[in-house]
Write an enzyme that holds these catalytic residues in place. Sequence first.
Site, short mmCIF file in Angstrom:
data_model
loop_
_atom_site.label_atom_id
_atom_site.label_comp_id
_atom_site.label_asym_id
_atom_site.label_seq_id
_atom_site.Cartn_x
_atom_site.Cartn_y
_atom_site.Cartn_z
N TRP A 143 5.96 -7.50 -41.29
CA TRP A 143 6.03 -8.96 -41.45
C TRP A 143 6.48 -9.65 -40.15
CZ3 TRP A 143 8.19 -10.63 -46.90
CH2 TRP A 143 7.61 -9.84 -47.90
N LYS B 154 -4.15 2.13 -39.13
CA LYS B 154 -2.88 2.29 -38.41
C LYS B 154 -2.31 3.70 -38.65
CE LYS B 154 -0.88 -0.58 -36.37
NZ LYS B 154 -0.94 -0.96 -34.92
N GLY C 250 -0.18 -11.05 -27.14
CA GLY C 250 0.09 -11.16 -28.58
C GLY C 250 1.54 -11.51 -28.82
N TYR D 102 -5.62 -4.41 -33.87
CA TYR D 102 -6.41 -5.26 -34.77
C TYR D 102 -5.46 -5.63 -35.90
CZ TYR D 102 -10.42 -6.80 -37.57
OH TYR D 102 -11.33 -7.55 -38.29
N THR D 103 -5.08 -6.92 -36.03
CA THR D 103 -3.99 -7.27 -36.95
C THR D 103 -4.42 -8.18 -38.12
OG1 THR D 103 -3.37 -9.07 -35.47
CG2 THR D 103 -2.16 -7.00 -35.23
N TYR E 297 -6.89 -1.84 -42.87
CA TYR E 297 -5.92 -2.01 -41.79
C TYR E 297 -4.85 -0.92 -41.85
CZ TYR E 297 -1.80 -3.95 -39.40
OH TYR E 297 -0.68 -4.12 -38.60
N ASP F 292 -8.88 -3.03 -21.42
CA ASP F 292 -9.38 -2.85 -22.78
C ASP F 292 -8.99 -1.44 -23.23
OD1 ASP F 292 -10.81 -2.34 -25.07
OD2 ASP F 292 -12.69 -3.17 -24.32
N ILE F 293 -8.11 -1.35 -24.22
CA ILE F 293 -7.57 -0.03 -24.58
C ILE F 293 -8.57 0.85 -25.33
CG2 ILE F 293 -5.16 -0.80 -24.50
CD1 ILE F 293 -5.23 -0.64 -27.64
N1 LIG Z 1 1.68 -9.18 -37.27
C1 LIG Z 1 2.32 -8.51 -38.24
O1 LIG Z 1 2.73 -9.08 -39.25
C2 LIG Z 1 2.59 -7.04 -38.08
C3 LIG Z 1 3.25 -6.36 -39.10
C4 LIG Z 1 3.50 -4.99 -38.95
C5 LIG Z 1 3.10 -4.34 -37.80
N2 LIG Z 1 2.44 -5.02 -36.82
C6 LIG Z 1 2.01 -4.29 -35.63
O2 LIG Z 1 2.76 -4.79 -34.55
C7 LIG Z 1 1.99 -4.73 -33.35
C8 LIG Z 1 2.03 -6.07 -32.65
O3 LIG Z 1 1.48 -7.05 -33.54
P1 LIG Z 1 1.30 -8.57 -33.09
O4 LIG Z 1 1.47 -9.41 -34.32
O5 LIG Z 1 2.12 -8.85 -31.88
O6 LIG Z 1 -0.23 -8.56 -32.70
P2 LIG Z 1 -1.12 -9.76 -32.14
O7 LIG Z 1 -0.29 -10.98 -31.95
O8 LIG Z 1 -2.35 -9.83 -33.00
O9 LIG Z 1 -1.51 -9.25 -30.68
C9 LIG Z 1 -2.39 -8.19 -30.46
C10 LIG Z 1 -2.93 -8.36 -29.07
O10 LIG Z 1 -3.84 -7.28 -28.81
C11 LIG Z 1 -4.90 -7.80 -28.02
N3 LIG Z 1 -6.08 -6.95 -28.06
C12 LIG Z 1 -7.08 -6.95 -28.97
N4 LIG Z 1 -8.01 -6.03 -28.63
C13 LIG Z 1 -7.58 -5.44 -27.48
C14 LIG Z 1 -8.10 -4.42 -26.65
N5 LIG Z 1 -9.27 -3.82 -26.92
N6 LIG Z 1 -7.42 -4.06 -25.55
C15 LIG Z 1 -6.25 -4.67 -25.24
N7 LIG Z 1 -5.69 -5.64 -26.00
C16 LIG Z 1 -6.35 -6.03 -27.12
C17 LIG Z 1 -5.14 -9.15 -28.66
O11 LIG Z 1 -5.93 -9.95 -27.80
P3 LIG Z 1 -6.91 -11.07 -28.46
O12 LIG Z 1 -6.02 -11.98 -29.24
O13 LIG Z 1 -7.55 -11.67 -27.27
O14 LIG Z 1 -7.86 -10.30 -29.35
C18 LIG Z 1 -3.73 -9.65 -28.85
O15 LIG Z 1 -3.26 -10.33 -27.70
C19 LIG Z 1 0.61 -4.24 -33.78
O16 LIG Z 1 0.51 -2.86 -33.56
C20 LIG Z 1 0.56 -4.52 -35.27
O17 LIG Z 1 -0.30 -3.64 -35.96
C21 LIG Z 1 2.19 -6.35 -36.93
#
Ligand SMILES: NC(=O)c1ccc[n+]([C@@H]2O[C@H](COP(=O)([O-])OP(=O)(O)OC[C@H]3O[C@@H](n4cnc5c(N)ncnc54)[C@H](OP(=O)(O)O)[C@@H]3O)[C@@H](O)[C@H]2O)c1
Length: 287
Positions: free
Chosen positions: A151, A130, A10, A61-62, A126, A36-37
């Site tokens: 963001w 969280k 990710g 799950y984002t 969501y 798989d977590i």
């Molecule tokens: N994106 C935002 O704007 C945002 C904002 C605030 C906080 N956050 C938090 O920041 C963190 C990182 O976000 P991110 O944007 O880097 O997320 P991301 O790009 O969506 O990456 C999440 C990763 O988790 C993997 N994943 C899904 N199901 C899984 C499972 N069962 N076991 C292991 N891995 C799994 C996904 O794989 P697949 O793609 O193959 O499903 C993906 O590679 C998250 O906790 C998110 O809630 C994000």
Amino acid sequence: MNILVTGANGQLGNEMRIVSQGSKDNYIFTDVAELDITNLEAIRKMVKEKEVKVIINCAAYTNVDKAEEDVEFCELLNAAAPENLAISMKEVDGLLVHVSTDYVFGGDPYNTPCTEDKKGTPTGVYGKSKLHGEQNIQQVGCHHLIIRTAWLYSEFGKNFVKTMLNLTATKPQLKVVFDQTGTPTYAYDLAVAIYDVVENRKYEGNDGIYHYSNEGVCSWYDFTKMIAEYSGQTACDIQPCHSNEFPSPVTRPSYSVLDKTKIKETFGISVPYWTESLKICINNLKK
Ligand SMILES: NC(=O)c1ccc[n+]([C@@H]2O[C@H](COP(=O)([O-])OP(=O)(O)OC[C@H]3O[C@@H](n4cnc5c(N)ncnc54)[C@H](OP(=O)(O)O)[C@@H]3O)[C@@H](O)[C@H]2O)c1
């Protein structure tokens, strides 16, 4: 020390790969295919076999909109899975670094930057999932750092910056909401902060919740204006609009700015201003 990074394909996971390259520790990067977590036994097995002492959980799950119709799976990944990770770390007296979100706020009209002790008021599935994940980790009681961010964007995966780079290059006009206020965060900067805390063992005796975003405050409209400016795509006419012009299955927080005093004071971290980091990311994307 062996450090397991989950969700490593990710946005944040990819940045963790970059920032940890010179580490004295041994980083093990896994995505869902390797670990798989949602599977506690698989986590336990990996922790035992690889003698893992720290887990950095970048998996989640984002998809905020899709979560509204995918409640069970969203809860599984964002609430039950972090509990699994916490259990596995509790069993070996290890540390779980877990990433959460500003979307745990939003239901109350907070209008000053939110500190860690403010009551969670999520508006959607969501955000709720969280918040449940945070609560589950605290209940298990392993050593933990829960870092709420906001963001997130990067060179990797899908994100707002990439979407707006595409739209401002192809559309003559664009409307973007100006009634949601927060702070963009370059995932690289967050990865640097996490790496610093782990590499230098700053986490010892400092379990708890922390807030990390870039410095500053803006609306999605302001964010888009800067994306257009820094990419040189200024022909597109970008206009501010209200959220109700874009019907969405979930009400997003109108104000979710995070107060970062605690993380800066506890760990001696300096946080880049959001426009400076945006410039760097856009330059990297243009290479
Ligand atoms: N994106 C935002 O704007 C945002 C904002 C605030 C906080 N956050 C938090 O920041 C963190 C990182 O976000 P991110 O944007 O880097 O997320 P991301 O790009 O969506 O990456 C999440 C990763 O988790 C993997 N994943 C899904 N199901 C899984 C499972 N069962 N076991 C292991 N891995 C799994 C996904 O794989 P697949 O793609 O193959 O499903 C993906 O590679 C998250 O906790 C998110 O809630 C994000």
